[in-house]
Design an enzyme around this catalytic site. Structure first.
Site, PDB file in Angstrom:
ATOM      1  N   ARG A 271      46.168  46.382  40.006  1.00 53.62           N
ATOM      2  CA  ARG A 271      46.112  45.351  38.956  1.00 53.62           C
ATOM      3  C   ARG A 271      45.424  44.086  39.484  1.00 53.62           C
ATOM      4  NH1 ARG A 271      48.889  41.705  40.876  1.00 53.62           N
ATOM      5  NH2 ARG A 271      48.064  40.379  39.243  1.00 53.62           N
ATOM      6  N   GLY A 272      45.218  43.142  38.535  1.00 53.59           N
ATOM      7  CA  GLY A 272      44.465  41.927  38.875  1.00 53.59           C
ATOM      8  C   GLY A 272      43.030  42.169  38.446  1.00 53.59           C
ATOM      9  N   ALA A 273      42.476  41.204  37.704  1.00 56.48           N
ATOM     10  CA  ALA A 273      41.159  41.419  37.101  1.00 56.48           C
ATOM     11  C   ALA A 273      40.075  41.784  38.116  1.00 56.48           C
ATOM     12  CB  ALA A 273      40.762  40.154  36.338  1.00 56.48           C
ATOM     13  N   ALA A 274      40.096  41.136  39.273  1.00 57.20           N
ATOM     14  CA  ALA A 274      39.065  41.421  40.273  1.00 57.20           C
ATOM     15  C   ALA A 274      39.286  42.799  40.900  1.00 57.20           C
ATOM     16  CB  ALA A 274      39.089  40.350  41.365  1.00 57.20           C
TER      17      ALA A 274
ATOM     18  N   ASP B  74      41.364  36.444  33.452  1.00 57.17           N
ATOM     19  CA  ASP B  74      40.925  37.827  33.226  1.00 57.17           C
ATOM     20  C   ASP B  74      39.573  37.834  32.546  1.00 57.17           C
ATOM     21  OD1 ASP B  74      44.025  37.860  33.354  1.00 57.17           O
ATOM     22  OD2 ASP B  74      43.379  39.905  33.790  1.00 57.17           O
TER      23      ASP B  74
ATOM     24  N   LYS C   3      47.034  35.751  31.952  1.00 59.14           N
ATOM     25  CA  LYS C   3      48.366  36.313  31.729  1.00 59.14           C
ATOM     26  C   LYS C   3      49.152  35.553  30.669  1.00 59.14           C
ATOM     27  CE  LYS C   3      49.485  39.245  33.280  1.00 59.14           C
ATOM     28  NZ  LYS C   3      49.216  40.533  32.584  1.00 59.14           N
TER      29      LYS C   3
ATOM     30  N   ARG D 142      42.146  49.321  30.618  1.00 61.35           N
ATOM     31  CA  ARG D 142      42.696  48.002  30.275  1.00 61.35           C
ATOM     32  C   ARG D 142      41.623  47.237  29.496  1.00 61.35           C
ATOM     33  NH1 ARG D 142      46.252  44.865  34.295  1.00 61.35           N
ATOM     34  NH2 ARG D 142      47.099  44.215  32.294  1.00 61.35           N
TER      35      ARG D 142
ATOM     36  N   CYS E 214      51.627  34.047  37.298  1.00 62.61           N
ATOM     37  CA  CYS E 214      51.245  35.436  37.543  1.00 62.61           C
ATOM     38  C   CYS E 214      50.761  35.599  38.988  1.00 62.61           C
ATOM     39  CB  CYS E 214      50.202  35.903  36.534  1.00 62.61           C
ATOM     40  SG  CYS E 214      50.061  37.710  36.482  1.00 62.61           S
TER      41      CYS E 214
HETATM   42  P1  RI2 Z   1      42.520  37.926  40.085  1.00 64.02           P
HETATM   43  C1  RI2 Z   1      45.889  39.424  36.299  1.00 64.02           C
HETATM   44  O1  RI2 Z   1      46.093  40.360  35.283  1.00 64.02           O
HETATM   45  C2  RI2 Z   1      46.511  38.074  35.988  1.00 64.02           C
HETATM   46  O2  RI2 Z   1      46.414  37.732  34.626  1.00 64.02           O
HETATM   47  C3  RI2 Z   1      45.673  37.192  36.877  1.00 64.02           C
HETATM   48  O3  RI2 Z   1      45.759  35.823  36.549  1.00 64.02           O
HETATM   49  C4  RI2 Z   1      44.294  37.769  36.610  1.00 64.02           C
HETATM   50  O4  RI2 Z   1      44.491  39.181  36.532  1.00 64.02           O
HETATM   51  C5  RI2 Z   1      43.226  37.450  37.614  1.00 64.02           C
HETATM   52  O5  RI2 Z   1      43.558  37.958  38.878  1.00 64.02           O
HETATM   53  P2  RI2 Z   1      47.085  41.647  35.459  1.00 64.02           P
HETATM   54  O6  RI2 Z   1      46.234  42.777  36.005  1.00 64.02           O
HETATM   55  O7  RI2 Z   1      41.312  38.678  39.655  1.00 64.02           O
HETATM   56  O8  RI2 Z   1      48.238  41.282  36.366  1.00 64.02           O
HETATM   57  O9  RI2 Z   1      42.240  36.478  40.389  1.00 64.02           O
HETATM   58  O10 RI2 Z   1      47.544  41.956  34.060  1.00 64.02           O
HETATM   59  O11 RI2 Z   1      43.260  38.618  41.218  1.00 64.02           O
END
Ligand code: RI2
Length: 299
Positions: free
Chosen positions: A16-19, A194, A205, A59, A125
């Site tokens: 998880r995490g957009a990047a 995101d 988030k 996603r 988040c």
């Molecule tokens: P980075 C996450 O989404 C959060 O919303 C977080 O702020 C965003 O991605 C960016 O994260 P999720 O996958 O790319 O937890 O900075 O739903 O790591």
């Protein structure tokens, strides 16, 4: 990791995490290309489309995923030799992964300059870009403190709190509903993104927009840390960003609430007027400059 495994892990948020979802999807695409043994170019192109569609189905909100795949796949119909195409896809995938990792360091370097000695920061988040920026400021010797929200329902704030504490950053974990109560003690809100829309709205988030509203009320600046590939060129063409809704079982056991509808949106949009700056690897911009970033994107 094969494409199906990567797609499942992204769907279930094991990854998880957009990047990170963008990088892992790209890595699985690259592995698919490297392992491909067929010799029919048209068949290969069709397979690539299937791979892209499967990864994109995981996603819907984070445009990072779509942009990454678009960047890698942009020559699919231009290169007519199968081996050359494979080579170009692998090079592009590696380039994206490398650039996206370097972007985080650059954002941390730039963003940390806006964190001052004794600042109290609030984050929401778990954003790699935001957390890296905060850790960088701490490493530079600034005496900072952080409030990390729990970030219901998936509680990614626990990851943030642990990551910061591990690096020695004084960190306090709070429930999401404590944000307005603690805001008077906060100097700066630092969050990730995101997706950034062409009008400068930041999709992050769920709860981010409420935090930004509280920050606005208390005159606390909001700094968003976001790589340029999180900017959405579709929004320039009028598309709206789809807000992902996840399984209601992530919130409660639905059987415990007969006749109650449960709604689980996992992102929200913060309007640009509640955001002071967006820190990208290209530099610090006003949210209203999102258009310029999108125009300059190489997709
Ligand atoms: P980075 C996450 O989404 C959060 O919303 C977080 O702020 C965003 O991605 C960016 O994260 P999720 O996958 O790319 O937890 O900075 O739903 O790591």
């Amino acid at each position: 990791m094969d494409v199906e495994e990567a797609a499942r892990k992204i769907e279930t948020m094991e990854i998880r995490g957009a990047a990170k979802i963008a990088r892992e999807a790209t890595r699985s695409l690259k592995d698919f290309v490297s392992a491909y043994e067929g010799s029919d170019l048209e068949k290969f192109r069709k397979e690539l489309k299937k791979v892209r569609d499967r990864l994109l189905s995981t996603r819907p909100t984070a445009v990072s995923l779509k942009n990454a795949l678009e960047m890698v796949l942009k020559d699919v119909d231009r290169v007519d030799n199968l081996n050359e195409l494979k080579e170009s896809l692998i090079i592009k995938a590696e380039k994206f992964i490398d650039k996206s990792e370097k972007a985080i360091d650059t954002i941390a370097e730039i963003g940390s300059k806006r964190i001052k000695e004794r600042n109290v920061i609030l984050t929401h988040c778990n954003s790699t870009a935001a957390v890296s920026t905060i850790i960088r400021a701490h490493k530079e010797g600034k005496n900072i403190q952080v409030y990390a929200t729990e970030s219901r329902p998936k509680k990614q704030g626990y990851i943030t709190a642990r990551q910061l504490a591990e690096k020695g950053v004084p960190t306090t974990l709070i429930v999401d509903s404590a944000v307005r109560h603690v805001m008077p003690r906060v100097d700066l809100v630092v969050v990730g993104a995101d997706t950034v829309a062409s009008n400068g709205a930041v999709i992050n988030k769920i709860g981010t927009s409420q935090i930004a509203l509280c920050a606005h009320e208390a005159r606390v600046p909001v700094m968003v840390c976001a790589e340029t590939y999180k900017f959405s060129h579709e929004t320039l063409a009028g598309e709206l960003v789809e807000i992902e809704e996840r399984d209601i079982n992530e919130i409660v056991k639905p059987g415990d609430f007969p006749n109650v509808r449960i709604f689980n949106p996992v992102f929200d949009a913060t309007p640009p007027e509640y955001i002071d700056v967006i820190v990208t690897e290209e530099g610090v911009i006003s949210p209203y400059a999102a258009y310029e970033i999108i125009k300059a994107m190489d997709l």
